[in-house]
Design a protein around this motif. Sequence first.
Motif, short mmCIF file in Angstrom:
data_model
loop_
_atom_site.label_atom_id
_atom_site.label_comp_id
_atom_site.label_asym_id
_atom_site.label_seq_id
_atom_site.Cartn_x
_atom_site.Cartn_y
_atom_site.Cartn_z
N ALA A 27 -56.65 -77.39 -82.49
CA ALA A 27 -56.99 -76.86 -81.17
C ALA A 27 -56.09 -75.69 -80.81
O ALA A 27 -56.56 -74.68 -80.24
N LEU A 28 -54.82 -75.77 -81.17
CA LEU A 28 -53.90 -74.67 -80.92
C LEU A 28 -54.32 -73.42 -81.69
O LEU A 28 -54.31 -72.30 -81.17
N ALA A 33 -56.54 -68.01 -81.83
CA ALA A 33 -57.48 -67.01 -82.34
C ALA A 33 -58.27 -66.39 -81.21
O ALA A 33 -58.54 -65.17 -81.20
N ALA A 34 -58.63 -67.19 -80.21
CA ALA A 34 -59.36 -66.65 -79.06
C ALA A 34 -58.48 -65.73 -78.23
O ALA A 34 -58.95 -64.75 -77.64
N LEU A 35 -57.20 -66.03 -78.16
CA LEU A 35 -56.28 -65.20 -77.38
C LEU A 35 -56.11 -63.83 -78.02
O LEU A 35 -56.19 -62.80 -77.35
N GLU A 289 -55.65 -77.96 -69.39
CA GLU A 289 -55.28 -78.68 -70.60
C GLU A 289 -53.81 -78.42 -70.94
O GLU A 289 -53.41 -77.26 -71.13
N PRO A 290 -52.98 -79.46 -71.05
CA PRO A 290 -51.58 -79.25 -71.40
C PRO A 290 -51.38 -78.52 -72.73
O PRO A 290 -50.41 -77.79 -72.90
N ALA A 291 -52.32 -78.70 -73.66
CA ALA A 291 -52.20 -78.03 -74.96
C ALA A 291 -52.17 -76.52 -74.79
O ALA A 291 -51.50 -75.81 -75.55
N ARG A 292 -52.90 -76.00 -73.82
CA ARG A 292 -52.87 -74.57 -73.58
C ARG A 292 -51.53 -74.13 -72.98
O ARG A 292 -51.11 -73.00 -73.15
N LEU A 294 -48.78 -75.41 -74.00
CA LEU A 294 -47.95 -75.27 -75.20
C LEU A 294 -48.19 -73.93 -75.87
O LEU A 294 -47.23 -73.26 -76.28
N LEU A 295 -49.45 -73.51 -75.97
CA LEU A 295 -49.75 -72.21 -76.57
C LEU A 295 -49.12 -71.09 -75.75
O LEU A 295 -48.56 -70.14 -76.31
#
Length: 333
Positions: A27-28, A33-35, A289-292, A294-295
Amino acid sequence: MRWLHRGLIALGTAGLAALVLRSGPAALARDAAALGFGAVLVVAVAVLEHLLHALAWGRCFDAAHRPPARELFSAQLAAHAVNLATPTATLGGEIVRGGLAQPGVPPSARLAALTADRLAHALADTAIGAAGCAVLWLSGVLDGPLRGAVAAGGLALAAGLAGFLALQRRGNLASLVGAARLPRRLLGSARADRLERAAREIDGRLAAFHAERPGDFLAAVALHALGTSVGALQLALFLAWLGVPFTLGGVLAMFAAATALDLFSFFVPGRVGAQEGARMVAFAVGGLEPARGLLFSLVLRLEQLAFGAVGLLLYGRALAAVARPPAEGRPAC
């Protein structure tokens, strides 16, 4: 201290690895890649942050001794690099800042400006952090014990800053913490006398600064607050580039919460792991989303490394200039 530093780095690195695994590397990678080029924009915006902090520092000098903005900016970046590269918290960076900014300025003027600037920066960050503590308290993201710890930490920071401000305004700071208070038998009479005179001069400059130039001090606090708040702009750019819907209030709440958590993790070298966890909690506060989060923190790591590399280059150039023999007929610095 060396083993403590290594131990904290090891714990932070392990925590960071755990956060990456929990968020899901796939997911990261997809979000990264989208960023794409958006990461470059987030990193580039930090120029404004460092510039504003440098300008705030300049307001703490009197007009006769104020270095050019270019010199302050270079010294600010060099200090940032030293803080990242050495296990000295912010002490190493402060020594670098005081040594690189306008060598022709009297040492007492440089130290007084540096001390006043540290207070202004701390006041600005604590004001934002206090708002972040309120956000964390009201959000319901943290459980009971953690909410109590956040409240206690915020009160401790505020009390410490109030004492620091009182010492500066009364002209007692340098005399209290300076080496002149060490036993004279350890320093020798002549050295102790010199240090005591220097401490009194710094105290006098600090007291005069707060008494005669309160506007400059408030301007320094405001500029530091704006510099720190560039982080909110970076967050908005990050979310916009990923196409994540957000509101201004939500961005400010997440930014303030992350700033508060950063203040509580100052003892972790480079805030390894702590910075990432803080952004994940902040994104949870904003309902994202917390994962974002982290990114986003990993992008901030790229920013720190990029400006740290520039700062090291500037620091190396400054050291080379000091070591270079003066041209014939010109006095050495």
